[in-house]
Design an enzyme around this catalytic site. Sequence first.
Site, PDB file in Angstrom:
ATOM      1  N   HIS A   1       1.071  -1.016  -0.061  1.00  0.00           N
ATOM      2  CA  HIS A   1      -0.053   0.008   0.086  1.00  0.00           C
ATOM      3  C   HIS A   1       0.815   1.159  -0.055  1.00  0.00           C
ATOM      4  CE1 HIS A   1      -3.376   2.439   0.740  1.00  0.00           C
ATOM      5  NE2 HIS A   1      -2.839   3.128   1.714  1.00  0.00           N
TER       6      HIS A   1
ATOM      7  N   ASP B   1     -15.057   2.738   6.493  1.00  0.00           N
ATOM      8  CA  ASP B   1     -13.991   3.714   6.187  1.00  0.00           C
ATOM      9  C   ASP B   1     -14.677   4.763   4.990  1.00  0.00           C
ATOM     10  OD1 ASP B   1     -11.241   4.702   5.937  1.00  0.00           O
ATOM     11  OD2 ASP B   1     -11.321   3.915   4.055  1.00  0.00           O
TER      12      ASP B   1
ATOM     13  N   ARG C   1     -14.149  12.840   7.353  1.00  0.00           N
ATOM     14  CA  ARG C   1     -13.057  13.335   7.735  1.00  0.00           C
ATOM     15  C   ARG C   1     -12.467  14.502   6.755  1.00  0.00           C
ATOM     16  NH1 ARG C   1      -9.300   8.563   7.755  1.00  0.00           N
ATOM     17  NH2 ARG C   1      -7.570  10.165   7.983  1.00  0.00           N
TER      18      ARG C   1
ATOM     19  N   LYS D   1      -8.600  -1.678   5.646  1.00  0.00           N
ATOM     20  CA  LYS D   1      -8.735  -2.131   4.014  1.00  0.00           C
ATOM     21  C   LYS D   1      -7.689  -3.248   3.889  1.00  0.00           C
ATOM     22  CE  LYS D   1      -8.725   2.166   3.032  1.00  0.00           C
ATOM     23  NZ  LYS D   1      -8.653   3.574   2.611  1.00  0.00           N
TER      24      LYS D   1
ATOM     25  N   SER E   1      -7.740   3.672   8.956  1.00  0.00           N
ATOM     26  CA  SER E   1      -8.361   3.627   7.867  1.00  0.00           C
ATOM     27  C   SER E   1      -7.661   2.838   6.673  1.00  0.00           C
ATOM     28  CB  SER E   1      -8.398   4.923   7.160  1.00  0.00           C
ATOM     29  OG  SER E   1      -8.685   5.203   5.715  1.00  0.00           O
TER      30      SER E   1
HETATM   31  N1  URA Z   1      -5.332   6.679   2.742  1.00  0.00           N
HETATM   32  C1  URA Z   1      -6.221   6.230   3.268  1.00  0.00           C
HETATM   33  O1  URA Z   1      -7.015   5.319   2.767  1.00  0.00           O
HETATM   34  N2  URA Z   1      -6.862   6.566   4.460  1.00  0.00           N
HETATM   35  C2  URA Z   1      -6.164   7.603   5.004  1.00  0.00           C
HETATM   36  O2  URA Z   1      -6.847   8.033   6.210  1.00  0.00           O
HETATM   37  C3  URA Z   1      -5.389   8.311   4.603  1.00  0.00           C
HETATM   38  C4  URA Z   1      -4.669   7.924   3.381  1.00  0.00           C
END
Ligand code: URA
Length: 432
Positions: A80, A159, A166, A185, A181
């Site tokens: 990621h 999320d 947010r 995932k 967050s």
């Molecule tokens: N990427 C994400 O998936 N979530 C965040 O809060 C910040 C970056």
Amino acid sequence: MTELLAKKRDGGTLSTEEIDFMIQGYTRGTIPDYQMSAMCMAILLRGMDERETLDMTMSMMHSGETLDLSPIHGVKADKHSTGGVGDKTSLVLCPMVAATGLKIAKMSGRGLGHTGGTIDKLESFPGFSTAISEETFFRNVNDIGIAIIGQTADLVPADKKIYALRDVTGTVPSIPLIVSSIMSKKLASGADVIVLDVKCGDGAFMKTEEDARRLAEGLTRVGRLAGRKCAAVITDMDQPLGYAVGNALEVKEAIAVLRGEAQGDLLELCLTLGACMMAEAGVALSVQEAKLELMETIENGSALGKLAAMVEAQGGDARAVYDPSLLPDAPLKLEVYAEQSGYVSHIRAEQVGLVSMHLGGGRATKEDVIDLSVGVVLRKKVGDRVAKGESLGTIHASDPQKAAEAYGMLRDCFELSAEPVETPPFIKAIIR
Ligand code: URA
């Protein structure tokens, strides 16, 4: 929820049950946006300890479907990135790692705003489908070692709702909120090994190395506590990654790296992330040894072969892997010339992303249709010497007016210094 808000406002610690009540209630709609917004702000100001962050991550992960990768044999690895401009890392890293025998069963996103998404880039291959069935996805990974698909709608619905809040309440830059967050995932996507590329600098969420390190440590700790192997690499984002920004242009650059024709920060990042994956997976004795093995997948053509096999298995025209002229190509090319001589001291990454978006290569809203052919290819990177009248970069455009507007925008992305500039180290830290 009113009690939980008061508790967090006053610096208290929320219990596992309280966190789950809040996350599941908000996902189902029994807790309203205004209370969740206030909670995000309280968390941003007061923080969360490690146990709370892990609980929030796990509760978010269980707010929807999770992917069970057990039908895939072998060690499954995922990566990621916290979001960069020109970040085509997955297109290089995943085929390389698959060529060493690790399994890549990856879900990726589409681009929004100034950052691109792997799914859009892959759709530059004519016919390529990122919406294959779960059965085909598992079969492809078992047969060829690699498949990349779009994120399913039911993955971590908490999320999607919390991030949207947010985004409009000034609560994005909170480390516990970012960790929960991202990791909810990643954990829901099922991989055994997770490697994180945490960007640091102008074009990133984390502007300083200290903040990036705190985020990287938070991410890897939660991953490990959740039972996965986890590593993070902190990398510089004070300029775009590599040279190309724009979907098909980035695919062409990724292919050039896989053919052994390009070097620099992109290759260095892919080797480092890949080596961390292999070391965490226990298939390499050291990061250094793993890098050599990964270089071999470029030299012997096996990494390029994995990309071609994936493109073909997902319905795309794999001939384009060996002949990139079959990929989308913008009709207009415009060089942007330097107005003075000097040394490149900084290239505003976010601005370069916005130039590509202005040309039609990115989305302002989720519904926008993008032009895969357009974007920018930089000719100079930080530290390079530039003579007046030399090209700084090439604009690839479909629309003459947008090309003309992009000219000044791209030129203004470059900062030049009269004195030689030392290139900052690109890899700032590895956290394992
Ligand atoms: N990427 C994400 O998936 N979530 C965040 O809060 C910040 C970056």
